[in-house]
Design a protein around this motif. Structure first.
Motif, PDB file in Angstrom:
ATOM      1  N   TYR A 193       0.769  -1.354  -0.079  1.00 33.33           N
ATOM      2  CA  TYR A 193       0.099  -0.059  -0.186  1.00 33.33           C
ATOM      3  C   TYR A 193       0.825   1.386  -0.032  1.00 33.33           C
ATOM      4  N   VAL A 194       0.599   2.177  -0.846  1.00 28.57           N
ATOM      5  CA  VAL A 194       1.173   3.323  -0.890  1.00 28.57           C
ATOM      6  C   VAL A 194       0.628   4.749  -0.616  1.00 28.57           C
ATOM      7  N   GLY A 195      -1.056   4.630  -0.760  1.00 29.13           N
ATOM      8  CA  GLY A 195      -1.549   5.905  -0.458  1.00 29.13           C
ATOM      9  C   GLY A 195      -3.166   5.737  -0.947  1.00 29.13           C
ATOM     10  N   MET A 196      -3.962   6.589  -0.676  1.00 28.70           N
ATOM     11  CA  MET A 196      -5.333   6.752  -0.719  1.00 28.70           C
ATOM     12  C   MET A 196      -5.634   7.786  -1.760  1.00 28.70           C
ATOM     13  N   ALA A 197      -6.435   7.599  -2.645  1.00 30.64           N
ATOM     14  CA  ALA A 197      -7.141   8.661  -3.487  1.00 30.64           C
ATOM     15  C   ALA A 197      -8.582   8.651  -3.845  1.00 30.64           C
ATOM     16  N   ARG A 198      -9.249   9.939  -4.251  1.00 31.54           N
ATOM     17  CA  ARG A 198     -10.732   9.812  -4.534  1.00 31.54           C
ATOM     18  C   ARG A 198     -10.795  10.500  -5.721  1.00 31.54           C
ATOM     19  N   ALA A 199     -11.581   9.771  -6.530  1.00 28.08           N
ATOM     20  CA  ALA A 199     -12.149  10.161  -7.908  1.00 28.08           C
ATOM     21  C   ALA A 199     -13.019  11.095  -7.921  1.00 28.08           C
ATOM     22  N   PHE A 200     -12.698  12.136  -8.704  1.00 30.86           N
ATOM     23  CA  PHE A 200     -13.749  13.458  -8.870  1.00 30.86           C
ATOM     24  C   PHE A 200     -14.222  13.605 -10.376  1.00 30.86           C
ATOM     25  N   ARG A 201     -13.429  12.663 -11.161  1.00 34.79           N
ATOM     26  CA  ARG A 201     -13.815  12.684 -12.742  1.00 34.79           C
ATOM     27  C   ARG A 201     -13.458  11.555 -13.248  1.00 34.79           C
ATOM     28  N   SER A 202     -14.754  11.039 -13.859  1.00 37.06           N
ATOM     29  CA  SER A 202     -14.822   9.798 -14.446  1.00 37.06           C
ATOM     30  C   SER A 202     -13.940   9.846 -15.742  1.00 37.06           C
ATOM     31  N   GLY A 203     -13.369   8.285 -16.232  1.00 38.39           N
ATOM     32  CA  GLY A 203     -12.786   8.454 -17.440  1.00 38.39           C
ATOM     33  C   GLY A 203     -13.705   7.919 -18.463  1.00 38.39           C
ATOM     34  N   ASP A 204     -13.013   7.847 -19.637  1.00 34.45           N
ATOM     35  CA  ASP A 204     -13.667   7.365 -21.119  1.00 34.45           C
ATOM     36  C   ASP A 204     -12.581   6.740 -21.692  1.00 34.45           C
ATOM     37  N   GLU A 205     -12.253   5.553 -21.358  1.00 33.85           N
ATOM     38  CA  GLU A 205     -11.040   4.586 -21.993  1.00 33.85           C
ATOM     39  C   GLU A 205     -11.190   4.811 -23.321  1.00 33.85           C
ATOM     40  N   SER A 206     -12.246   4.389 -23.925  1.00 34.85           N
ATOM     41  CA  SER A 206     -12.596   4.284 -25.176  1.00 34.85           C
ATOM     42  C   SER A 206     -12.214   5.242 -26.069  1.00 34.85           C
ATOM     43  N   ASN A 207     -12.299   6.733 -25.475  1.00 32.54           N
ATOM     44  CA  ASN A 207     -11.920   7.943 -26.152  1.00 32.54           C
ATOM     45  C   ASN A 207     -10.551   8.405 -25.584  1.00 32.54           C
TER      46      ASN A 207
END
Length: 373
Positions: A193-207
């Protein structure tokens, strides 16, 4: 002070099976013991028993101790014997310094644990042994809003993978694989374990758009390629373990140590090539054994292989290949295995597990055998 006798129960816990013999209490065991801060049920049972993993038999069916997990520093424990001579630990209520009201809510957080959590917490909370193929499919760090190779608190991470907005994710660094010592098979990969983060923007892997996360805590530097898992997945921290022997024979090996050393002692952590696929469970107690050195008995008398001549070794090898025509002048003695310690498994994966060494007569080494006959 006299204590009431405890009613005898003929049917013992199914976890242990029927035990015909009365528990043997150590000769120097105290008649009374006051629980101290930092004690565990294992520690206390070890004061009274040579085999602390039998602690439920010592504590069971005591009216004064409805739940031995809920005893606290300051409680005085008394050793008594029931009508059939079975030893039992009970609480000496006359000694208790704390009022009943003082025991109701806040102290629940301070009840003593089965095993020393301060020793195993880093491996429960910060260590994972993950299937290597699973890691390939996990989201991983591409980069950050700062053009540096390592990221820290407050940085924004860009991650390959579609993550849930507002979701918390633990970040892990992929370490060395855990391998079977005999076959070389990769059993799991160490992940730290190195750290913790919180997502604030979803991605779009296909684009080609990454997910965005803000780093909320850091244990060590976050690097490109580190992978993510949902927060708390695999990070459960149980305070109590059902400590018992496996019901079926099992045999494995000590294959590694998270500290990357080759010799260990009491309270050290080791990795075994045994997991849920071998029906291993948290709380299993296993013996540690080591095979004694082989001896070649030849014309010059018994010698260890490293002290034998090349010719004696050659004859010994030949006698093993052609056992029906074994050389009478050179006999290879394969010595028995001897017990060198004990350990308790506390975290289990498919093919490996983490264990705490609780007893050792000699330094424990990589390659030692973890076994129940």
């Amino acid at each position: 002070m006299k204590f009431p006798l405890v009613a005898i129960i003929l049917a013992l816990s199914t976890s242990f099976g029927a035990i015909a013999d009365v528990l043997k209490i150590k000769k120097d065991a105290p008649k009374q013991y006051v629980v101290k801060k930092g004690d565990t049920l294992w520690d206390i049972s070890g004061i009274y028993l040579d085999e602390p993993w039998l602690w439920p038999e010592l504590w069971q069916m005591n009216p004064q101790i409805d739940n031995p997990h809920l005893i606290y520093p300051g409680d005085a424990l008394a050793l008594i014997y029931d009508a059939d001579g079975n030893p039992r630990l009970v609480i000496n209520k006359a000694y208790r310094k704390l009022s009943p009201q003082g025991r109701i809510t806040p102290k629940g957080l301070n009840a003593i644990t089965t095993l020393p959590l301060q020793m195993i917490k880093p491996y429960l909370s910060y260590e994972q042994a993950i299937n290597s193929d699973d890691i390939k499919n996990m989201p991983y760090v591409l980069g950050a809003n700062e053009n540096t190779k390592t990221q820290t608190l407050g940085h924004i991470l860009y991650v390959k993978g579609d993550l849930k907005v507002h979701g918390a994710y633990a970040i892990y660094n992929e370490g060395e694989p855990y391998r079977d010592l005999n076959t070389g098979e990769v059993l799991a990969t160490r992940a730290s374990y190195v750290g913790m983060a919180r997502a604030f923007r979803s991605g779009d892997e296909s684009n080609g758009l990454p997910s965005s996360l803000r780093v909320e805590s850091v244990k060590r530097e976050i690097k490109q390629g580190d992978f993510l898992m949902p927060a708390m997945e695999g990070q459960l921290l149980p305070a109590y373990f059902d400590i018992h022997r496996p019901l079926e024979p099992v045999e494995g090996q000590v294959i590694a140590s998270p500290r990357q050393v080759r010799e260990f002692s009491r309270m050290d952590i080791v990795v075994l090539n045994l997991g849920s696929e071998q029906n291993i469970e948290p709380g299993h107690v296993l013996d540690l054994e080591r095979e004694s050195p082989t001896v070649i008995d030849g014309p010059r008398g018994p010698r260890y292989p490293e002290d034998s001549s090349k010719f004696e070794k050659l004859l010994s090898d030949a006698s093993q290949l052609f056992s029906n025509k074994a050389d009478e002048d050179n006999t290879t003695w394969k010595m028995p295995k001897e017990k060198v310690g004990e350990l308790i498994v506390f975290k289990v994966y498919d093919k490996v597990s983490y264990a705490l060494i609780t007893k050792n007569q000699h330094p424990i080494r990589v390659g030692d055998i973890a076994v129940i006959h």
